[in-house]
Design a protein around this motif. Structure first.
Motif, PDB file in Angstrom:
ATOM      1  N   CYS A 114      50.187   8.456 -36.409  1.00  0.00           N
ATOM      2  CA  CYS A 114      50.980   7.487 -35.636  1.00  0.00           C
ATOM      3  C   CYS A 114      52.226   7.117 -36.441  1.00  0.00           C
ATOM      4  CB  CYS A 114      50.143   6.240 -35.365  1.00  0.00           C
ATOM      5  SG  CYS A 114      51.025   4.981 -34.440  1.00  0.00           S
ATOM      6  N   CYS A 150      53.265   4.348 -37.142  1.00  0.00           N
ATOM      7  CA  CYS A 150      53.013   3.184 -38.016  1.00  0.00           C
ATOM      8  C   CYS A 150      52.335   3.594 -39.319  1.00  0.00           C
ATOM      9  CB  CYS A 150      52.160   2.146 -37.291  1.00  0.00           C
ATOM     10  SG  CYS A 150      50.413   2.580 -37.179  1.00  0.00           S
ATOM     11  N   CYS A 158      45.037   3.615 -32.196  1.00  0.00           N
ATOM     12  CA  CYS A 158      45.516   3.251 -33.531  1.00  0.00           C
ATOM     13  C   CYS A 158      45.443   1.726 -33.666  1.00  0.00           C
ATOM     14  CB  CYS A 158      46.944   3.738 -33.699  1.00  0.00           C
ATOM     15  SG  CYS A 158      47.681   3.236 -35.262  1.00  0.00           S
ATOM     16  N   CYS A 173      47.665  -0.221 -34.487  1.00  0.00           N
ATOM     17  CA  CYS A 173      48.905  -0.883 -34.033  1.00  0.00           C
ATOM     18  C   CYS A 173      48.896  -1.118 -32.523  1.00  0.00           C
ATOM     19  CB  CYS A 173      50.142  -0.091 -34.435  1.00  0.00           C
ATOM     20  SG  CYS A 173      50.386   1.413 -33.462  1.00  0.00           S
TER      21      CYS A 173
HETATM   22 ZN   LIG Z   1      49.988   3.043 -34.982  1.00  0.00          ZN
END
Ligand SMILES: [Zn+2]
Length: 466
Positions: free
Chosen positions: A72, A74, A105, A107
């Motif tokens: 990801c 992030c 994920c 996030c």
């Molecule tokens: Zn993420």
């Protein structure tokens, strides 16, 4: 791309069969005379629907075999969820396609990687359609372009979408200009241009002008319109080259009084740029775009403009070596206005006007000023003209300019002002906030400058990663 003739013939055969069957069915239920126009329209609709299916299938092909995990943005990890549908509006209308969807994920964001290389945003329009919507939006009011585009696209796109896509293309042009301005501050870039082998034009022309735009923001949803109507100056600049027009190609207007004795030019390689900015900031745009066309390097740089003070200040600041010419038509028109205001009788007006115009044409500005001074006591227009001509003496050596072969009329940028501001921004139903006016104007200027494809390519962001 090229397609096998055989494959096209086969597809066409199938299309014909499908079309014929549908037509026969329709005629069986409601007999009617079928014109060729009907056939064209219906067949186009059939092809549109096929296009929508084909594009949808093509995008779904890109789904590939999903992987279990993806990194990801992030820094965390995304997990494959399922094949998920997304809808976009393409040149063939709304289409739905399937692609692998990842989420899970920490996030909280999800991602469908196949969207990225295509620049697809679910719910939005594709880059190909955006380019067409923009073409409507720079030409007609957003309301009119909805109906106009429908005739071509065969489906309707809302006025708001046309507005936002047109202005998004203008925002792309704004970014391109910002990059050019940034580059023009870079000494390495400026010097690298000296080593380029592409030949410079001998003469490059520049011009600047401004036109008023009424700013009156639309009422936001649920809110009363702010009472902020105001007129703002849209400044328009233009770089262009001039080429002589052969006598046989001259228009009636070009065969006017003075062109009979002067070479007639037409502009080529016009590049327009525009903005609602104070003069200083617009000057930076003029310098940046000028570096791009090597205005600072060409053997002869000529500015032909009207007499506005801000314009000449910018020219002096950024291009001190340029030849400065007050547009002949503005200067001559000034005399005509004085004559109109000062003389009631045609028998007095005509000889006065003929004399001063001939003086001006010959670069004799002093007698022109004197002639205006003699009328100054009884005529405001004449008083203003005295100041105007006195301030611009050094820019009115028309005899010398003509002898040197310069083009002394600034019709190019004025026509730019008309085409950009008057024809598009001043439509009766038009309501603009500053950003909307500027972005629409910039998109239109990009089109008029032959930069449309470059803007659309930048909007499309990334090449297809097939
Ligand atoms: Zn993420």
């Amino acid at each position: 791309m090229e397609y096998a003739h055989e494959a096209i013939a086969q597809l066409a055969h199938q299309v014909t069969q499908v079309f014929k069957a549908a037509l026969e069915q329709r005629l069986a239920s409601s007999p009617a005379v079928v014109t060729l126009a009907d056939v064209e329209k219906e067949m186009r609709e059939l092809l549109r629907q096929m296009g929508a299916q084909a594009l949808s299938q093509f995008l779904s092909l890109g789904a590939g075999t999903p992987v279990a995990e993806l990194p990801c943005a992030c820094g965390g990890t995304l997990h494959y969820q399922r094949q998920r549908e997304a809808t976009v509006t393409s040149v063939f209308g709304r289409i739905t396609y399937e692609r692998a969807y990842y989420a899970g994920c920490q996030c909280g964001k999800g991602r469908a990687p196949v969207d990225d290389p295509y620049g697809l945003v679910p719910g939005a329009v594709t880059a190909g359609l955006a380019a067409l919507l923009g073409l409507g939006g720079i030409e007609l009011s957003f309301d009119e372009s909805r109906d106009w585009l429908k005739a071509f696209l065969l489906f309707e796109v809302s006025e708001n979408t046309i507005r936002s896509e047109t202005q998004a293309l203008g925002a792309v042009q704004e970014e391109r200009e910002a990059e050019v301005c940034q580059q023009s501050q870079d000494l390495d870039y400026l010097q690298a241009r000296l080593r380029e082998k592409t030949p410079l034009p001998t003469w490059l022309y520049g011009s600047l002008d401004a036109a008023k735009v009424r700013i009156e923001p639309r009422a936001k949803e649920g809110k009363k319109p702010e009472n902020t109507e105001a007129w703002r100056d849209m400044k328009v600049g233009c770089w262009y080259e001039a080429e002589p027009v052969p006598p046989v190609q001259r228009s009636t207007r070009q065969r006017g009084k003075f062109e009979r004795v002067q070479a007639v030019f037409r502009a080529k390689n016009m590049r327009y740029y525009c903005d609602i900015l104070e003069a200083d900031a617009f000057g930076k745009l003029m310098w940046g775009t000028g570096c791009q066309v090597k205005a600072d390097l060409v053997p002869e740089l000529v500015f032909v403009c009207d007499g506005a003070v801000w314009i000449w200040n910018l020219v002096k600041l950024h291009y001190p070596h340029a030849v400065q010419i007050v547009d002949w038509y503005h200067a001559a028109d000034r005399l005509e206005r004085v004559a109109q205001a000062a003389f009631a009788a045609l028998t007095d007006r005509t000889p006065w006007l003929e004399q001063v115009t001939a003086d001006l044409w010959a670069g004799r500005v002093t007698p022109v000023i004197q002639a205006c001074e003699q009328l100054a006591a009884r005529c405001e227009e004449a008083r203003q003209a005295v100041t105007y001509f006195a301030n611009n003496v050094s820019r009115m050596k028309y005899d010398q300019y003509r002898a040197a072969g310069y083009w002394i009329g600034s019709g190019t940028v004025e026509s730019g002002c008309k085409q950009i501001v008057t024809q598009r921004l001043k439509k009766p139903s038009a309501q603009w906030d500053v950003d909307g006016a500027v972005q629409t104007a910039k998109a239109r200027a990009a089109w008029l400058s032959g930069e449309w494809d470059a803007v659309c390519a930048k909007r499309a962001a990334l090449p297809l990663a097939v």
